[in-house]
Design a protein around this motif. Structure first.
Motif, PDB file in Angstrom:
ATOM      1  N   ALA A 125      -6.234   3.714  -4.671  1.00  0.00           N
ATOM      2  CA  ALA A 125      -4.939   3.507  -5.413  1.00  0.00           C
ATOM      3  C   ALA A 125      -4.499   2.065  -4.337  1.00  0.00           C
ATOM      4  O   ALA A 125      -3.732   1.099  -4.578  1.00  0.00           O
ATOM      5  N   ALA A 126      -4.246   2.606  -3.172  1.00  0.00           N
ATOM      6  CA  ALA A 126      -3.177   1.750  -2.209  1.00  0.00           C
ATOM      7  C   ALA A 126      -4.093   0.593  -1.384  1.00  0.00           C
ATOM      8  O   ALA A 126      -3.477  -0.454  -1.629  1.00  0.00           O
TER       9      ALA A 126
ATOM     10  N   ALA B  64       1.350  -0.895   0.260  1.00  0.00           N
ATOM     11  CA  ALA B  64      -0.675   0.135  -0.064  1.00  0.00           C
ATOM     12  C   ALA B  64       1.035   1.328   0.053  1.00  0.00           C
ATOM     13  O   ALA B  64       0.973   2.798  -0.688  1.00  0.00           O
TER      14      ALA B  64
ATOM     15  N   ASP C 151      -5.115   8.417  -4.267  1.00  0.00           N
ATOM     16  CA  ASP C 151      -4.769   7.545  -3.117  1.00  0.00           C
ATOM     17  C   ASP C 151      -4.260   6.666  -2.518  1.00  0.00           C
ATOM     18  O   ASP C 151      -3.918   5.093  -2.385  1.00  0.00           O
TER      19      ASP C 151
ATOM     20  N   THR D 193       1.525   7.883  -5.514  1.00  0.00           N
ATOM     21  CA  THR D 193       0.708   8.766  -4.741  1.00  0.00           C
ATOM     22  C   THR D 193       0.779  10.382  -6.141  1.00  0.00           C
ATOM     23  O   THR D 193       1.171  10.815  -5.923  1.00  0.00           O
TER      24      THR D 193
ATOM     25  N   ASN E 221      -3.373  -1.836  -3.966  1.00  0.00           N
ATOM     26  CA  ASN E 221      -2.247  -3.043  -4.534  1.00  0.00           C
ATOM     27  C   ASN E 221      -2.012  -3.780  -3.387  1.00  0.00           C
ATOM     28  O   ASN E 221      -1.427  -4.707  -3.073  1.00  0.00           O
TER      29      ASN E 221
ATOM     30  N   ALA F 206       1.793   2.135  -3.663  1.00  0.00           N
ATOM     31  CA  ALA F 206       0.882   2.808  -4.331  1.00  0.00           C
ATOM     32  C   ALA F 206       1.261   3.809  -4.644  1.00  0.00           C
ATOM     33  O   ALA F 206       1.975   4.793  -4.474  1.00  0.00           O
TER      34      ALA F 206
END
Length: 210
Positions: free
Chosen positions: A114-115, A47, A111, A52, A118, A50
């Protein structure tokens, strides 16, 4: 209902990375299985790395392992429909530091997404399951963990091992056993290099995975 639903791999037109194809969001957690410190560290590292926006790195986490104080607090904040997650090995509260301007607030949520992605793929790669949830008491989470005003809780991710579907509520087993579906590419790709819709390969009868 079998102990586990039938093959849950995504049906794709070309092969994709196996842990992505295998990722889904089960609701049946094994209440006896544990998530180790090494596994949790790996998920949080995935995470952390990821993408950013502007290198802001605004995502923050509160991590609870089954039966510890943080886990019990997070579990108590879940809406009733997410009570299945009480059997997870760990609960991760994902927050975003929204900063002091509108753009930072917007992209902090990007963000965080995305984290979570991941983290979820790393979980699958390690033989675990992960289920992100939005149904929880946001204000209660902020108060319980004394979060700064600019740090907004966005989701809870339940992590653990896949459980036995013969032991879950019938409605959960039925819902998780439904066919996996996504909109086809020609409905979500609006343009490809200015040339209009590409000719995507047709989906076959079987998942395209390696």
């Amino acid at each position: 209902m079998p102990s586990q639903p039938d093959d849950r791999h995504a049906r794709t037109r070309v092969p994709i990375h196996p842990p992505i194809a295998a990722r889904w969001s089960p609701r049946a957690f094994d209440p006896e299985a544990t998530v180790t410190a090494e596994q949790l560290t790996a998920l949080l590292e995935a995470a952390r790395w990821a993408a950013t926006w502007g290198h802001r790195q605004p995502v923050r986490y509160v991590v609870g392992v089954r039966a510890d104080e943080a886990f019990t607090t997070i579990a108590g904040l879940l809406r009733r429909g997410n009570s299945y997650a009480h059997a997870a090995g760990a609960l991760i509260l994902v927050c975003a530091d929204q900063g002091e301007d509108e753009r930072t607030a917007l992209y902090s949520a990007v963000d965080a997404g995305a984290a979570i992605a991941n983290l979820s793929v790393e979980a699958v790669a390690r033989g675990l399951i992960a289920h992100p949830m939005a149904g929880f008491d946001v204000d209660g989470a902020s108060a319980a963990f004394a979060l700064p005003e600019e740090v907004r809780p966005l989701a809870v991710v339940a992590v653990g091992s896949l459980g036995d579907y013969t032991r879950v509520a019938p409605e959960i087993a039925e819902r998780d056993g439904r066919p996996r579906e996504r909109l086809p590419l020609d409905q979500i790709v609006l343009n490809w290099s200015g040339a209009g819709f590409p000719k995507f390969p047709e989906l076959g009868d079987d998942p395209v995975v390696e």
